[in-house]
Enzyme design. Sequence first.
Site, PDB file in Angstrom:
ATOM      1  N   LYS A 103       0.860  -1.186   0.000  1.00 33.24           N
ATOM      2  CA  LYS A 103       0.000   0.000   0.000  1.00 33.24           C
ATOM      3  C   LYS A 103       0.888   1.226   0.000  1.00 33.24           C
ATOM      4  CE  LYS A 103      -4.499   0.657   0.239  1.00 33.24           C
ATOM      5  NZ  LYS A 103      -5.494  -0.295  -0.254  1.00 33.24           N
ATOM      6  N   GLY A 223     -23.844   3.798   1.423  1.00 31.91           N
ATOM      7  CA  GLY A 223     -22.890   4.264   0.409  1.00 31.91           C
ATOM      8  C   GLY A 223     -23.467   3.950  -0.963  1.00 31.91           C
ATOM      9  N   GLY A 225     -21.795   5.002  -3.899  1.00 31.15           N
ATOM     10  CA  GLY A 225     -20.743   5.376  -4.851  1.00 31.15           C
ATOM     11  C   GLY A 225     -20.485   4.190  -5.759  1.00 31.15           C
ATOM     12  N   ASN A 226     -19.247   4.061  -6.215  1.00 31.16           N
ATOM     13  CA  ASN A 226     -18.928   2.975  -7.143  1.00 31.16           C
ATOM     14  C   ASN A 226     -19.318   1.605  -6.564  1.00 31.16           C
ATOM     15  OD1 ASN A 226     -16.736   0.773  -7.765  1.00 31.16           O
ATOM     16  ND2 ASN A 226     -16.922   2.006  -9.601  1.00 31.16           N
TER      17      ASN A 226
HETATM   18  P1  NAD Z   1     -16.907   6.258  -3.759  1.00 30.58           P
HETATM   19  O1  NAD Z   1     -16.186   7.522  -3.437  1.00 30.58           O
HETATM   20  O2  NAD Z   1     -17.270   5.966  -5.175  1.00 30.58           O
HETATM   21  O3  NAD Z   1     -18.276   6.182  -2.927  1.00 30.58           O
HETATM   22  C1  NAD Z   1     -18.349   6.396  -1.557  1.00 30.58           C
HETATM   23  C2  NAD Z   1     -19.815   6.539  -1.173  1.00 30.58           C
HETATM   24  O4  NAD Z   1     -19.889   6.686   0.239  1.00 30.58           O
HETATM   25  C3  NAD Z   1     -20.505   7.785  -1.759  1.00 30.58           C
HETATM   26  O5  NAD Z   1     -21.831   7.442  -2.093  1.00 30.58           O
HETATM   27  C4  NAD Z   1     -20.494   8.755  -0.584  1.00 30.58           C
HETATM   28  O6  NAD Z   1     -21.559   9.704  -0.663  1.00 30.58           O
HETATM   29  C5  NAD Z   1     -20.710   7.782   0.552  1.00 30.58           C
HETATM   30  N1  NAD Z   1     -20.332   8.347   1.848  1.00 30.58           N
HETATM   31  C6  NAD Z   1     -19.318   9.177   2.167  1.00 30.58           C
HETATM   32  N2  NAD Z   1     -19.369   9.510   3.467  1.00 30.58           N
HETATM   33  C7  NAD Z   1     -20.428   8.849   3.982  1.00 30.58           C
HETATM   34  C8  NAD Z   1     -21.017   8.788   5.266  1.00 30.58           C
HETATM   35  N3  NAD Z   1     -20.529   9.494   6.286  1.00 30.58           N
HETATM   36  N4  NAD Z   1     -22.093   8.003   5.426  1.00 30.58           N
HETATM   37  C9  NAD Z   1     -22.616   7.307   4.406  1.00 30.58           C
HETATM   38  N5  NAD Z   1     -22.130   7.335   3.176  1.00 30.58           N
HETATM   39  C10 NAD Z   1     -21.042   8.109   2.961  1.00 30.58           C
HETATM   40  O7  NAD Z   1     -15.997   5.094  -3.136  1.00 30.58           O
HETATM   41  P2  NAD Z   1     -16.025   3.546  -3.497  1.00 30.58           P
HETATM   42  O8  NAD Z   1     -15.010   3.280  -4.534  1.00 30.58           O
HETATM   43  O9  NAD Z   1     -17.424   3.128  -3.721  1.00 30.58           O
HETATM   44  O10 NAD Z   1     -15.452   2.901  -2.156  1.00 30.58           O
HETATM   45  C11 NAD Z   1     -16.280   2.661  -1.023  1.00 30.58           C
HETATM   46  C12 NAD Z   1     -15.543   1.778  -0.048  1.00 30.58           C
HETATM   47  O11 NAD Z   1     -15.178   0.557  -0.661  1.00 30.58           O
HETATM   48  C13 NAD Z   1     -14.232   2.329   0.525  1.00 30.58           C
HETATM   49  O12 NAD Z   1     -14.096   1.861   1.846  1.00 30.58           O
HETATM   50  C14 NAD Z   1     -13.181   1.690  -0.345  1.00 30.58           C
HETATM   51  O13 NAD Z   1     -11.925   1.619   0.320  1.00 30.58           O
HETATM   52  C15 NAD Z   1     -13.786   0.322  -0.507  1.00 30.58           C
HETATM   53  N6  NAD Z   1     -13.271  -0.420  -1.671  1.00 30.58           N
HETATM   54  C16 NAD Z   1     -13.423   0.076  -2.921  1.00 30.58           C
HETATM   55  C17 NAD Z   1     -12.974  -0.664  -3.995  1.00 30.58           C
HETATM   56  C18 NAD Z   1     -13.176  -0.181  -5.404  1.00 30.58           C
HETATM   57  O14 NAD Z   1     -12.880  -0.939  -6.314  1.00 30.58           O
HETATM   58  N7  NAD Z   1     -13.716   1.015  -5.628  1.00 30.58           N
HETATM   59  C19 NAD Z   1     -12.322  -1.896  -3.788  1.00 30.58           C
HETATM   60  C20 NAD Z   1     -12.188  -2.396  -2.486  1.00 30.58           C
HETATM   61  C21 NAD Z   1     -12.680  -1.631  -1.440  1.00 30.58           C
END
Ligand code: NAD
Length: 432
Positions: A103, A223, A225-226
């Site tokens: 990391k 959440g 997001g993605n």
């Molecule tokens: P993202 O930025 O696309 O989405 C994050 C989401 O969380 C958004 O909808 C945001 O509005 C919401 N959010 C932020 N603060 C919040 C709160 N206080 N309460 C509720 N919702 C809140 O990020 P992502 O890529 O979807 O990643 C989300 C999680 O998944 C992270 O912990 C990331 O480390 C983990 N993750 C992501 C991936 C990946 O491929 N994108 C892979 C493994 C793990």
Amino acid sequence: MNNSYKAAVEQLEDVAKLLQLDRKVVKRLEQPDRIIRKKLSVKMDNGKVREFVAFRSQHNNALGPYKGGIRFHPQVSEAEVKALSMWMTWKCAVAGIPYGGAKGGITVDPKELSQGELERLSRAYVRAIAPFIGYRLDVPAPDVNTNPLVMKWMTDEYIKSQKSKVKSQKLNQLRATFTGKPIEDGGSLGRTEATGMGGAIILQQVAKSLKLKAKGTTVAVQGFGNVGYWFSYFAHKAGFKVVAVSDSKGGVYVEEGLNPEKTLECKEEKGTISGCYCVGSVCDLRHGRPISNEELLQLPVDILVPAALEAVVTHKNAAKIRAKIIIEMANGPVTPEADKILASRGIISVPDVLANAGGVTTSYFEWKQNLTNKKWNKEKVLGELTRTMQKAFARVWNIYKNKLKTRDQKPITMRMAAYLLAVERVARAMGN
Ligand code: NAD
């Protein structure tokens, strides 16, 4: 000791006891193989030079090249990247992909920087770590606040730094040093939906193992997001009843089950998820009600899916969780104290190292495509992803169901089962 790192070491110690691992191996696994700490000097738009602290932690490479994201965040520290790199070792080992764990990160608030400053910072980072990375050595990827564009800058800078050392026909392969690149720069189709889809595959496997029918099984996702969106999309597609989703500003509860695609369209149109109660193709205010993020965690649902932040299920709210199963799509959403409370209440928490491994698995497919100069279609990527996730789940479930007991005679948790699988694999590859 930083909390994440302390938790990572404690988890390792627990598993080591069960596996009766040699103390020398445990001590070696508690620390990364190498930690790189650099000061980066970057010219800002106002002409002044600002210094940033940057890290790369290479935890273990017994199973293959070090692998892990690069995060840009004000809280990035040496202890944090050390913990995250250890978790990457376990995640890759659980997924059964030939990578170790790493990391990296820069202590910075990227929102304070212009696009040009961000690009110069990204390039400076790569120049600093270039001697320690490579497609057979250490393969970085995006993480919090980094994205395909950052990977494009980094790949370009890395190739520039290696040009004089590598034969021209090999230059193309150098792209495999980074994953999560834009499609046109060697990225893989299917990467966008991979993590969420991987989680939905795990959901289906858990449901099958517990004889739960998708129809009527309710799911709440924190959440949107993605990860949260794609998880909801594929869960809905598989017939599960997604009744709640949220973003940072709050969420919606639709008791009869919502349509994630329509909900996203509505959110994009309105700029907020509030009021987006979308059933079938209609979004109508009579269909649901707004909820807070804390309420979402405590809904009377079958499955709870934290897909936003770390440490949202804690000792403060673990006793109030009403779901029977938690699928950890975010990294570290359940604290170690909460984990114990959930286990004592018979709630199954599917650990992040298994549930969200779809992302790194697809990164592995990108790396493979770059090295073989091939381009897989989306069907192939998602088909391979499905098989990999199903296999990983079966192995962890098998260990979990074998009713291994901890020293105090309590049955092991699913997290412990995943760690047992991972640590055992890594220790064996280290020759133990
Ligand atoms: P993202 O930025 O696309 O989405 C994050 C989401 O969380 C958004 O909808 C945001 O509005 C919401 N959010 C932020 N603060 C919040 C709160 N206080 N309460 C509720 N919702 C809140 O990020 P992502 O890529 O979807 O990643 C989300 C999680 O998944 C992270 O912990 C990331 O480390 C983990 N993750 C992501 C991936 C990946 O491929 N994108 C892979 C493994 C793990």
